[in-house]
Write a protein that holds these residues in place. Structure first.
Motif, PDB file in Angstrom:
ATOM      1  N   MET A 163       8.959  27.794  32.772  1.00 24.34           N
ATOM      2  CA  MET A 163       8.098  28.252  31.674  1.00 24.34           C
ATOM      3  C   MET A 163       6.952  27.275  31.418  1.00 24.34           C
ATOM      4  SD  MET A 163       9.107  29.323  27.781  1.00 24.34           S
ATOM      5  CE  MET A 163       9.592  27.677  27.243  1.00 24.34           C
ATOM      6  N   TRP A 164       7.303  26.006  31.193  1.00 27.26           N
ATOM      7  CA  TRP A 164       6.252  25.036  30.915  1.00 27.26           C
ATOM      8  C   TRP A 164       5.408  24.759  32.148  1.00 27.26           C
ATOM      9  CZ3 TRP A 164       5.468  25.047  26.131  1.00 27.26           C
ATOM     10  CH2 TRP A 164       6.511  25.049  25.188  1.00 27.26           C
ATOM     11  N   GLY A 165       6.043  24.758  33.318  1.00 24.49           N
ATOM     12  CA  GLY A 165       5.279  24.538  34.540  1.00 24.49           C
ATOM     13  C   GLY A 165       4.305  25.662  34.812  1.00 24.49           C
ATOM     14  N   GLY A 166       4.762  26.910  34.650  1.00 28.30           N
ATOM     15  CA  GLY A 166       3.855  28.038  34.837  1.00 28.30           C
ATOM     16  C   GLY A 166       2.732  28.030  33.835  1.00 28.30           C
ATOM     17  N   TRP A 167       3.071  27.742  32.592  1.00 24.60           N
ATOM     18  CA  TRP A 167       2.055  27.640  31.524  1.00 24.60           C
ATOM     19  C   TRP A 167       1.001  26.606  31.912  1.00 24.60           C
ATOM     20  CZ3 TRP A 167       3.670  28.207  25.756  1.00 24.60           C
ATOM     21  CH2 TRP A 167       2.602  27.944  24.901  1.00 24.60           C
ATOM     22  N   LEU A 168       1.448  25.427  32.362  1.00 23.46           N
ATOM     23  CA  LEU A 168       0.508  24.343  32.652  1.00 23.46           C
ATOM     24  C   LEU A 168      -0.286  24.598  33.931  1.00 23.46           C
ATOM     25  CD1 LEU A 168      -0.632  21.576  31.950  1.00 23.46           C
ATOM     26  CD2 LEU A 168       1.258  20.547  33.216  1.00 23.46           C
ATOM     27  N   VAL A 169       0.389  24.980  34.998  1.00 25.67           N
ATOM     28  CA  VAL A 169      -0.297  25.130  36.290  1.00 25.67           C
ATOM     29  C   VAL A 169      -1.353  26.224  36.223  1.00 25.67           C
ATOM     30  CG1 VAL A 169       0.009  25.826  38.688  1.00 25.67           C
ATOM     31  CG2 VAL A 169       1.585  24.180  37.654  1.00 25.67           C
ATOM     32  N   VAL A 170      -1.008  27.368  35.649  1.00 24.09           N
ATOM     33  CA  VAL A 170      -1.991  28.446  35.534  1.00 24.09           C
ATOM     34  C   VAL A 170      -3.131  28.024  34.621  1.00 24.09           C
ATOM     35  CG1 VAL A 170      -2.370  30.821  34.765  1.00 24.09           C
ATOM     36  CG2 VAL A 170      -0.281  30.241  36.012  1.00 24.09           C
ATOM     37  N   GLY A 171      -2.807  27.376  33.496  1.00 26.06           N
ATOM     38  CA  GLY A 171      -3.852  26.930  32.586  1.00 26.06           C
ATOM     39  C   GLY A 171      -4.778  25.908  33.210  1.00 26.06           C
ATOM     40  N   VAL A 172      -4.214  24.950  33.929  1.00 29.07           N
ATOM     41  CA  VAL A 172      -5.041  23.942  34.596  1.00 29.07           C
ATOM     42  C   VAL A 172      -5.955  24.598  35.624  1.00 29.07           C
ATOM     43  CG1 VAL A 172      -4.957  22.025  36.234  1.00 29.07           C
ATOM     44  CG2 VAL A 172      -3.520  21.977  34.199  1.00 29.07           C
ATOM     45  N   ALA A 173      -5.425  25.555  36.386  1.00 26.94           N
ATOM     46  CA  ALA A 173      -6.241  26.235  37.396  1.00 26.94           C
ATOM     47  C   ALA A 173      -7.393  26.997  36.742  1.00 26.94           C
ATOM     48  CB  ALA A 173      -5.363  27.185  38.211  1.00 26.94           C
ATOM     49  N   VAL A 174      -7.100  27.717  35.668  1.00 25.83           N
ATOM     50  CA  VAL A 174      -8.135  28.503  35.000  1.00 25.83           C
ATOM     51  C   VAL A 174      -9.213  27.597  34.417  1.00 25.83           C
ATOM     52  CG1 VAL A 174      -8.606  30.013  33.035  1.00 25.83           C
ATOM     53  CG2 VAL A 174      -6.653  30.478  34.516  1.00 25.83           C
ATOM     54  N   PHE A 175      -8.796  26.596  33.661  1.00 25.31           N
ATOM     55  CA  PHE A 175      -9.780  25.762  32.982  1.00 25.31           C
ATOM     56  C   PHE A 175     -10.511  24.814  33.938  1.00 25.31           C
ATOM     57  CE2 PHE A 175      -6.903  26.355  29.105  1.00 25.31           C
ATOM     58  CZ  PHE A 175      -7.657  27.433  28.666  1.00 25.31           C
ATOM     59  N   SER A 176      -9.887  24.448  35.039  1.00 19.28           N
ATOM     60  CA  SER A 176     -10.557  23.557  35.990  1.00 19.28           C
ATOM     61  C   SER A 176     -11.661  24.261  36.751  1.00 19.28           C
ATOM     62  CB  SER A 176      -9.537  22.991  36.985  1.00 19.28           C
ATOM     63  OG  SER A 176      -8.624  22.130  36.351  1.00 19.28           O
ATOM     64  N   PHE A 177     -11.465  25.546  37.051  1.00 20.25           N
ATOM     65  CA  PHE A 177     -12.400  26.229  37.946  1.00 20.25           C
ATOM     66  C   PHE A 177     -13.199  27.323  37.258  1.00 20.25           C
ATOM     67  CE2 PHE A 177      -9.103  24.419  40.661  1.00 20.25           C
ATOM     68  CZ  PHE A 177      -9.884  23.706  41.559  1.00 20.25           C
ATOM     69  N   THR A 178     -13.065  27.436  35.941  1.00 20.96           N
ATOM     70  CA  THR A 178     -13.905  28.377  35.204  1.00 20.96           C
ATOM     71  C   THR A 178     -15.367  28.064  35.456  1.00 20.96           C
ATOM     72  OG1 THR A 178     -12.296  28.839  33.462  1.00 20.96           O
ATOM     73  CG2 THR A 178     -14.610  29.051  32.883  1.00 20.96           C
ATOM     74  N   GLY A 179     -16.126  29.063  35.878  1.00 24.85           N
ATOM     75  CA  GLY A 179     -17.519  28.838  36.232  1.00 24.85           C
ATOM     76  C   GLY A 179     -18.505  29.265  35.171  1.00 24.85           C
ATOM     77  N   GLY A 180     -18.033  29.916  34.111  1.00 24.99           N
ATOM     78  CA  GLY A 180     -18.913  30.370  33.051  1.00 24.99           C
ATOM     79  C   GLY A 180     -18.825  29.481  31.831  1.00 24.99           C
ATOM     80  N   ILE A 181     -18.812  30.105  30.658  1.00 24.64           N
ATOM     81  CA  ILE A 181     -18.765  29.353  29.410  1.00 24.64           C
ATOM     82  C   ILE A 181     -17.431  28.619  29.300  1.00 24.64           C
ATOM     83  CG2 ILE A 181     -18.866  29.529  26.905  1.00 24.64           C
ATOM     84  CD1 ILE A 181     -20.462  32.111  27.265  1.00 24.64           C
ATOM     85  N   PHE A 182     -17.498  27.328  29.098  1.00 21.19           N
ATOM     86  CA  PHE A 182     -16.285  26.529  28.965  1.00 21.19           C
ATOM     87  C   PHE A 182     -16.565  25.365  28.037  1.00 21.19           C
ATOM     88  CE2 PHE A 182     -13.759  22.804  30.220  1.00 21.19           C
ATOM     89  CZ  PHE A 182     -12.476  23.309  30.020  1.00 21.19           C
ATOM     90  N   HIS A 183     -15.663  25.162  27.087  1.00 19.92           N
ATOM     91  CA  HIS A 183     -15.750  24.028  26.175  1.00 19.92           C
ATOM     92  C   HIS A 183     -14.467  23.215  26.293  1.00 19.92           C
ATOM     93  CE1 HIS A 183     -19.311  25.546  23.949  1.00 19.92           C
ATOM     94  NE2 HIS A 183     -18.806  26.730  24.264  1.00 19.92           N
ATOM     95  N   ALA A 184     -14.585  21.930  26.075  1.00 25.28           N
ATOM     96  CA  ALA A 184     -13.429  21.049  26.222  1.00 25.28           C
ATOM     97  C   ALA A 184     -12.287  21.444  25.295  1.00 25.28           C
ATOM     98  CB  ALA A 184     -13.839  19.595  25.969  1.00 25.28           C
ATOM     99  N   TYR A 185     -12.600  21.964  24.123  1.00 26.55           N
ATOM    100  CA  TYR A 185     -11.535  22.281  23.175  1.00 26.55           C
ATOM    101  C   TYR A 185     -10.673  23.462  23.613  1.00 26.55           C
ATOM    102  CZ  TYR A 185     -14.504  26.031  21.192  1.00 26.55           C
ATOM    103  OH  TYR A 185     -15.266  27.160  21.008  1.00 26.55           O
TER     104      TYR A 185
END
Length: 631
Positions: free
Chosen positions: A328-350
């Protein structure tokens, strides 16, 4: 998720959890009465507290012109706080703090069911000391409620392992997360589904069936409000940050694909997307460690990922319930890291506040596991020194990026880490634990304290961050995208969103006296930042023209002319900043987005008459140019 869920909470654990909650509350409630919040959402909450239509549609203004760029759930909660205490920034901030403290408590309960009391208490503490968590919980962004709802969904999954009906409630909470921040809520779905699948009892047919039912619940709740908005038979506000007023474009365009890959959906093709992408750093595998994001979330990220890798390598002998927690926590983190690391549009640190619970849970589990291995005779005894040393080195790097702020702290962190490593190798357990934890949390804790005690400008509240001020970086981004000549005026325009100056008061009083029967007392160019001072300080029926940044076709020039013809509107204000930025030409800084803004201003200049400032009041010129469009 394991037998630890059946262990009664002892007095020591209650005291420890209570202390964590008190620290969290203190950090998020500090200087409550002096809080500067994102004026865009604060003004919307004021409007929502005055008008039922604005409340239901998440309308920005009480005149029903445009909505905000998010669904309404977080703002409904904030509006309830305003209904109880009256409209004050502190009333909104209080709701946010309560939601944040509740999230810490829920995380403790979730982790406790998986890994036991020590890990749960440590996870709650690490979560409360995550800098980005402090930043969003001291602002009025929807991310605070989003995190709480996703943690409630995680709790329901832990209960669903033995009672499948709880999985439906997990789906409901994720759906409510969608009504808080749209597709961002769905990031956790793979982790939640995987956790249930690997741990739940029953056949391979029953588990997918329950997952399908939970998915249906998620979809039904997620789409309930958008469907009602799209099928609404009467008049409703224009859906902000879209090109056509479609709630589906907002959900899956501006707040969907435009965030992930960039593009031109809504206002995403110009100024809005450019600034949003610039503030979050460039996409790539190391984005979460860069200068814009690293200090917000990265402190314990390698420790969390390392703990997950070690757990995966040892998964063969683990019981299903233990696998479920890591899944659960691994899936939450890995998917989130992938999305936020490679988002190419609007992205804010928060945005990375959504990762904080998973990082805290995995990092806590890794530290507790390393401590338990410490007394072993094998290689596991080196896990604790390695974890502390690696985390301390990263903290040194992050702290070194602001050399003028607490310059001694990074050296203190290294010294504590060295003491912890030596104590661990010498089997001085208590010293190793005390100095090791101090080394791990000193950096992020200092960022949290700085966040709680440092005054925040309006510009910073629009893009909140923890630790030393990021105002210089924000000003640089604005200067690049508006031009250095216009930067000072535009920054001042935003930072004055909470102030209704003498000239603005005179303009509003003049409009109220001359056109008391119109549905809209005053329309203001400059988007929501132009209307903010009026909506935050009065209950006048003031309308923003152009949505958030002024670029939405809300209204179009033709619709604006129709309002005047129908007697709905008489006065339009062109704020002073537009004159400083070169009048309508200033809008050309956002190619494609500014066409309707330019047409509106062109019509105002051609078909409306400027009111002499002397007729309005001695300070009226400071507010801008007031156009009388009647006749």
């Amino acid at each position: 998720m394991t037998r630890t869920a059946e262990v009664r909470t002892g007095r020591g654990e209650r005291i420890a959890v209570g202390a964590v909650l008190v620290v969290a509350a203190a950090a998020w409630l500090w200087a409550l009465g002096d809080r500067t919040l994102q004026p865009y959402y604060a003004a919307a909450v004021h409007s929502m507290s005055q008008d039922w239509s604005a409340f239901f549609f998440a309308g920005f203004d009480p005149t029903g012109v445009v909505t905000v760029d998010k669904p309404p759930l977080a703002f409904w909660a904030q509006t309830l706080g305003v209904a109880v205490f009256g409209f004050h920034p502190w009333a909104i901030a209080l709701v946010q703090a309560v939601e944040g403290v509740a999230a810490v408590f829920v995380l403790h309960r979730v982790v406790r069911r998986w890994a036991g009391p020590p890990t749960a208490v440590l996870a709650a503490a690490l979560f409360a000391l995550t800098p980005v968590t402090a930043a969003v919980n001291r602002d009025n962004l929807p991310d605070t409620l989003l995190v709480l709802l996703l943690l409630l969904a995680a709790y329901c999954v832990t209960r669903a392992v033995s009672e499948p009906r709880w999985l439906l409630w997990a789906g409901v909470f994720v759906g409510l997360g969608f009504l808080t921040k749209m597709l961002a809520a769905w990031i956790v779905l793979p982790g939640l589904a995987l956790a249930y699948y690997v741990a739940a009892s029953g056949s391979r047919v029953r588990r997918p069936a329950w997952l399908a039912a939970a998915g249906a619940a998620t979809l039904a709740v997620s789409l309930s409000w958008p469907v009602v908005v799209s099928l609404w038979p009467g008049a409703r506000p224009f859906v902000g940050s879209t090109t056509d007023g479609s709630i589906w474009q907002l959900a899956f365009g501006y707040n969907g694909l435009t965030r992930l890959v960039g593009g031109t959906s809504g206002i995403g093709g110009g100024f809005g997307a450019t600034v949003g992408a610039a503030l979050g750093g460039g996409p790539g595998p190391l984005r979460l460690f860069d200068s814009e994001v690293g200090g917000q979330i990265a402190w314990l990220l390698p420790l969390a990922l390392g703990s997950l890798v070690v757990a995966a390598c040892r998964a063969r002998g683990a019981v299903p319930a233990a696998k479920a927690g890591w899944a659960m926590w691994g899936g939450w983190l890995v998917v989130g890291v992938a999305v936020f690391s490679f988002t190419g549009g609007i992205f804010h640190a928060y945005y990375t506040a959504e990762l904080a619970p998973a990082i805290a849970a995995l990092a806590a589990a890794g530290l507790v596991t390393a401590w338990r291995w410490h007394g072993s005779a094998g290689a596991g005894r080196f896990a604790l020194p390695a974890a502390v040393a690696g985390t301390a080195v990263l903290a040194y790097v992050l702290l070194a990026r602001t050399p003028g702020w607490m310059p001694w702290l990074r050296y203190t962190v290294l010294a504590l880490a060295v003491l912890a490593v030596v104590a661990a190798l010498l089997r001085a357990s208590r010293v190793a634990v005390a100095t090791g934890l101090a080394a791990v949390v000193a950096g992020p804790a200092a960022f949290v304290v700085e966040t709680a005690t440092r005054p925040v400008s309006v510009l910073e509240s629009a893009d909140p961050g923890a630790g030393p001020s990021s105002a210089a970086a924000l000003n640089t981004v604005v200067a690049v995208n508006t031009g250095a000549k216009a930067e000072a005026g535009y920054v001042r325009f935003i930072d004055n969103a909470y102030r209704l100056g003498p000239g603005q008061r005179q303009v509003l009083a003049y409009a109220q006296a001359q056109a008391p029967a119109t549905a809209i007392t005053l329309a203001v160019e400059g988007g929501t930042y132009g209307a903010d001072p009026y909506l935050l300080n009065t209950e006048a029926r003031v309308a923003p023209l152009g949505g958030y940044l002024g670029f939405d076709p809300a209204p179009s020039a033709a619709e604006l002319q129709g309002w005047v013809s129908a007697g709905k509107l008489r006065f339009v204000l062109l704020p002073q900043v537009f004159l400083e930025m070169g009048h309508a030409g200033a809008a050309s800084g956002a190619p494609g987005d500014a066409a309707e803004l330019t047409r509106r201003i062109g019509w105002e200049a051609k078909d409306c008459r400027p009111v002499p400032p002397a007729r309005i009041g001695p300070d009226a010129a400071t507010a801008g140019v007031l156009f009388d469009c009647a006749g």
